[in-house]
Design an enzyme around this catalytic site. Sequence first.
Site, PDB file in Angstrom:
ATOM      1  CG  ASN A   8      -1.811   1.319   1.308  1.00  0.00           C
ATOM      2  OD1 ASN A   8      -1.441   2.318   1.060  1.00  0.00           O
ATOM      3  ND2 ASN A   8      -3.302   0.873   1.855  1.00  0.00           N
ATOM      4  CG  HIS A  11       0.920   6.234   4.501  1.00  0.00           C
ATOM      5  ND1 HIS A  11      -0.038   7.206   4.890  1.00  0.00           N
ATOM      6  CD2 HIS A  11       0.481   5.228   5.043  1.00  0.00           C
ATOM      7  CE1 HIS A  11      -1.006   6.673   5.770  1.00  0.00           C
ATOM      8  NE2 HIS A  11      -0.835   5.530   5.797  1.00  0.00           N
ATOM      9  CG  HIS A  44      -8.532   4.079   0.579  1.00  0.00           C
ATOM     10  ND1 HIS A  44      -8.274   4.205   2.330  1.00  0.00           N
ATOM     11  CD2 HIS A  44      -9.418   4.388   0.328  1.00  0.00           C
ATOM     12  CE1 HIS A  44      -9.777   4.274   2.455  1.00  0.00           C
ATOM     13  NE2 HIS A  44     -10.256   4.555   1.295  1.00  0.00           N
ATOM     14  NE  ARG A  46      -9.396   8.581   4.076  1.00  0.00           N
ATOM     15  CZ  ARG A  46      -9.783   7.708   4.846  1.00  0.00           C
ATOM     16  NH1 ARG A  46      -9.125   6.513   5.135  1.00  0.00           N
ATOM     17  NH2 ARG A  46     -10.512   7.962   5.570  1.00  0.00           N
ATOM     18  NE  ARG A  50      -7.637  11.156   5.674  1.00  0.00           N
ATOM     19  CZ  ARG A  50      -8.008  10.609   6.758  1.00  0.00           C
ATOM     20  NH1 ARG A  50      -7.322   9.658   7.219  1.00  0.00           N
ATOM     21  NH2 ARG A  50      -9.270  10.613   6.964  1.00  0.00           N
ATOM     22  CD  GLU A  74      -7.151  -0.085   0.801  1.00  0.00           C
ATOM     23  OE1 GLU A  74      -7.143   0.925   1.534  1.00  0.00           O
ATOM     24  OE2 GLU A  74      -6.086  -1.267   1.050  1.00  0.00           O
ATOM     25  CB  THR A 105     -17.811  -1.383  17.772  1.00  0.00           C
ATOM     26  OG1 THR A 105     -18.031  -2.700  17.733  1.00  0.00           O
ATOM     27  CG2 THR A 105     -19.189  -0.707  18.381  1.00  0.00           C
ATOM     28  CD  GLU A 158      -7.257  -5.999   3.067  1.00  0.00           C
ATOM     29  OE1 GLU A 158      -7.217  -5.832   1.776  1.00  0.00           O
ATOM     30  OE2 GLU A 158      -6.480  -5.079   3.877  1.00  0.00           O
ATOM     31  CG  HIS A 199      -5.728  -1.370   9.242  1.00  0.00           C
ATOM     32  ND1 HIS A 199      -5.264  -0.482  10.175  1.00  0.00           N
ATOM     33  CD2 HIS A 199      -6.438  -0.492   8.236  1.00  0.00           C
ATOM     34  CE1 HIS A 199      -5.594   0.598  10.178  1.00  0.00           C
ATOM     35  NE2 HIS A 199      -6.282   0.917   9.142  1.00  0.00           N
TER      36      HIS A 199
HETATM   37  N1  PXP Z   1      -5.778  -2.753   4.130  1.00  0.00           N
HETATM   38  C1  PXP Z   1      -6.929  -1.847   4.114  1.00  0.00           C
HETATM   39  C2  PXP Z   1      -8.280  -2.011   3.790  1.00  0.00           C
HETATM   40  C3  PXP Z   1      -6.782  -0.432   4.564  1.00  0.00           C
HETATM   41  O1  PXP Z   1      -7.435   0.252   4.643  1.00  0.00           O
HETATM   42  C4  PXP Z   1      -5.207  -0.351   4.914  1.00  0.00           C
HETATM   43  C5  PXP Z   1      -4.858   1.237   5.246  1.00  0.00           C
HETATM   44  O2  PXP Z   1      -5.009   2.135   4.304  1.00  0.00           O
HETATM   45  C6  PXP Z   1      -4.293  -1.358   4.937  1.00  0.00           C
HETATM   46  C7  PXP Z   1      -4.543  -2.575   4.318  1.00  0.00           C
HETATM   47  C8  PXP Z   1      -2.816  -0.934   5.112  1.00  0.00           C
HETATM   48  O3  PXP Z   1      -2.746  -0.673   6.508  1.00  0.00           O
HETATM   49  P1  PXP Z   1      -1.352  -0.336   7.159  1.00  0.00           P
HETATM   50  O4  PXP Z   1      -1.269   1.305   6.477  1.00  0.00           O
HETATM   51  O5  PXP Z   1      -1.717   0.172   8.412  1.00  0.00           O
HETATM   52  O6  PXP Z   1      -0.301  -1.255   6.974  1.00  0.00           O
END
Ligand code: PXP
Length: 249
Positions: A8, A11, A44, A46, A50, A74, A105, A158, A199
């Site tokens: 991913n 960032h 992703h 969004r 962002r 995503e 939650t 996922e 995640h």
């Molecule tokens: N999978 C999904 C569905 C996510 O929303 C994210 C965060 O954008 C990730 C994986 C990757 O998570 P992390 O950045 O914490 O490794």
Amino acid sequence: MKPRLGVNIDHVATLRQARGEKYPSLVDAAHKALESGADQLTIHLREDRRHIQDYDVPAVKLVCERYNRPLNLEMGASEEILDIAVATKPEWICLVPEKREERTTEGGLNLKGEGYSRVEAITAKLRTGIPGVKISLFVEADLDIMECCAKLNADAVEIHTGDFAIHYNREEDVSRFLEDFKRCHEYSKQAKFAFHAGHGLDDKNIIPLLELGVFEEYNVGHWIISQSLFTGLEKTVADYCKLIKNYQV
Ligand code: PXP
């Protein structure tokens, strides 16, 4: 089968957007991650833009095509993002919650009542707009939720591993999470959808998951991009690939 790694790269865009500059280049990051062995890229888009911007989506898709690897987009259940998805035609879409009411939650998609109808409607539109697209649902490891995913004809779930990761990082007992993952995996085999994780994963907390051997794909972002500050994106991705390919699913 060896587990797959989805990197991913959101960032990289977070850093770029912090200054509104053209660097660091998301396209260069996409190339480097794939060159270094990533099995797919995950981004992703969004609603608040962002990090990933609209123009990034086709640009990253082109890089994926060059390496013949899938793009996993995503997105929340939003019409506006749907149009961009349909125009870009990623191989995988992972539906994720963006707003409070779309979450359970714990943090995965809320698939009860209105939440179910929302996901059902967007799934139908995606399947019409992108023939052959595979859809995964970002959810908690819960059997009732697995049942909803089966009814929605998901190609994969996922599993949200964020809470597991927090407990593991605090050196707390994670056995109940591992039990839930195992139970839901059994369900997924019988319902014939794939079982992915994502995640909060890093190079330590992924080990018990790799040992459990139930996840065929891991989507990892924040740790890989953070670690790249010290060891570079290519080495970080290559080492992470090596780590996960030591295990079997
Ligand atoms: N999978 C999904 C569905 C996510 O929303 C994210 C965060 O954008 C990730 C994986 C990757 O998570 P992390 O950045 O914490 O490794």
